[in-house]
Design an enzyme around this catalytic site. Structure first.
Site, PDB file in Angstrom:
ATOM      1  CG  ASP A  13      47.100  28.935  16.425  1.00  0.00           C
ATOM      2  OD1 ASP A  13      46.803  29.886  17.182  1.00  0.00           O
ATOM      3  OD2 ASP A  13      46.332  28.482  15.570  1.00  0.00           O
ATOM      4  CG  HIS A  46      43.567  31.213  17.658  1.00  0.00           C
ATOM      5  ND1 HIS A  46      44.303  30.557  16.689  1.00  0.00           N
ATOM      6  CD2 HIS A  46      42.487  31.725  17.008  1.00  0.00           C
ATOM      7  CE1 HIS A  46      43.699  30.680  15.520  1.00  0.00           C
ATOM      8  NE2 HIS A  46      42.581  31.383  15.682  1.00  0.00           N
ATOM      9  CG  ASN A 137      37.603  34.200  10.120  1.00  0.00           C
ATOM     10  OD1 ASN A 137      37.347  33.181   9.503  1.00  0.00           O
ATOM     11  ND2 ASN A 137      38.309  34.199  11.230  1.00  0.00           N
ATOM     12  CB  SER A 200      40.969  29.953  13.237  1.00  0.00           C
ATOM     13  OG  SER A 200      41.848  30.949  12.843  1.00  0.00           O
TER      14      SER A 200
END
Length: 217
Positions: A13, A46, A137, A200
């Site tokens: 990530d 994130h 998404n 996520s």
């Protein structure tokens, strides 16, 4: 019962807040492929959020991860603006496989496949890793993104608190599972917490559940 003890989850990530009081006891050494150094520091938030969902400590602070006794290997393959190169991602997958990760959690995706990433995924599978990847998404009418549509990964879409599929979650024939992905509270940098939605957020939920199961085996 299981709290994830003995299981290593590599989080690929934007890195992780290595000093977060709810995460620091769960962290193993990782790597930063964006800057090619040892410190996978998160300037985005994130990756810290993803890591918290998996293994935030059961310490009466903030929230508790799905598998609070699992270990997180933070690997930075996305820059602080959230973008990454396929070679960073491929190197991260191989690094995780070579350094003892049981599970690889990838809350990232792209519109087209990559030979470099695909061969790294095959390599990690041979080493015994389980790989989870976010569906994307772009909405229910859009097919899931890469690498979640790879046959090497387990693809995760998002459901809300009523167990209905979130309207943002990509879908398609190769979608494997759905996990909670709406209004998920988790860690953010500097000992803070935030509520975020997305596939996520669902992916580390599934990775954490897999860690609980693996811990029992």
């Amino acid at each position: 019962h299981s709290k994830g003890q003995g299981v290593v989850v590599a989080v690929l990530d934007t890195g992780c807040d290595l000093e977060h009081e709810d995460l620091k006891d769960s962290l193993l050494p990782g790597y930063n492929f964006v800057d090619d150094n040892q410190s996978p520091i998160d300037g985005n938030g994130h990756g810290t959020h993803v890591a918290g969902t998996i293994a935030a400590s059961d310490n009466h602070k903030g929230m508790v991860g799905i598998a609070p006794e699992a270990k997180i290997m933070p690997i930075k393959c996305l820059s602080d603006n959230g973008t990454g190169r396929s070679n960073w991602i491929a190197s991260s997958v191989r690094y995780a496989a070579d350094n003892g990760a049981d599970i690889i959690s990838m809350s990232l995706g792209m519109s087209r496949s990559s030979n470099a990433i695909e061969s790294s995924l095959k390599y990690a599978i041979k080493k015994g890793c389980l790989i989870f990847a976010a569906a994307g998404n772009s909405g229910n009418n859009v097919d899931i993104q890469y690498p979640s549509n790879s046959s090497e990964t387990i693809s995760i879409g998002a459901i809300d608190k009523d167990l209905k599929i979130c309207n943002f979650s990509c879908c398609g024939e190769s979608l494997d599972f759905l996990a909670p992905g709406q209004d998920i509270i988790s860690c953010t940098p500097n000992n803070t917490y935030s509520k975020t939605s997305g596939t996520s957020m669902a992916t580390p939920y599934a990775s954490g559940c897999a860690a609980l199961l693996l811990s029992l085996v």
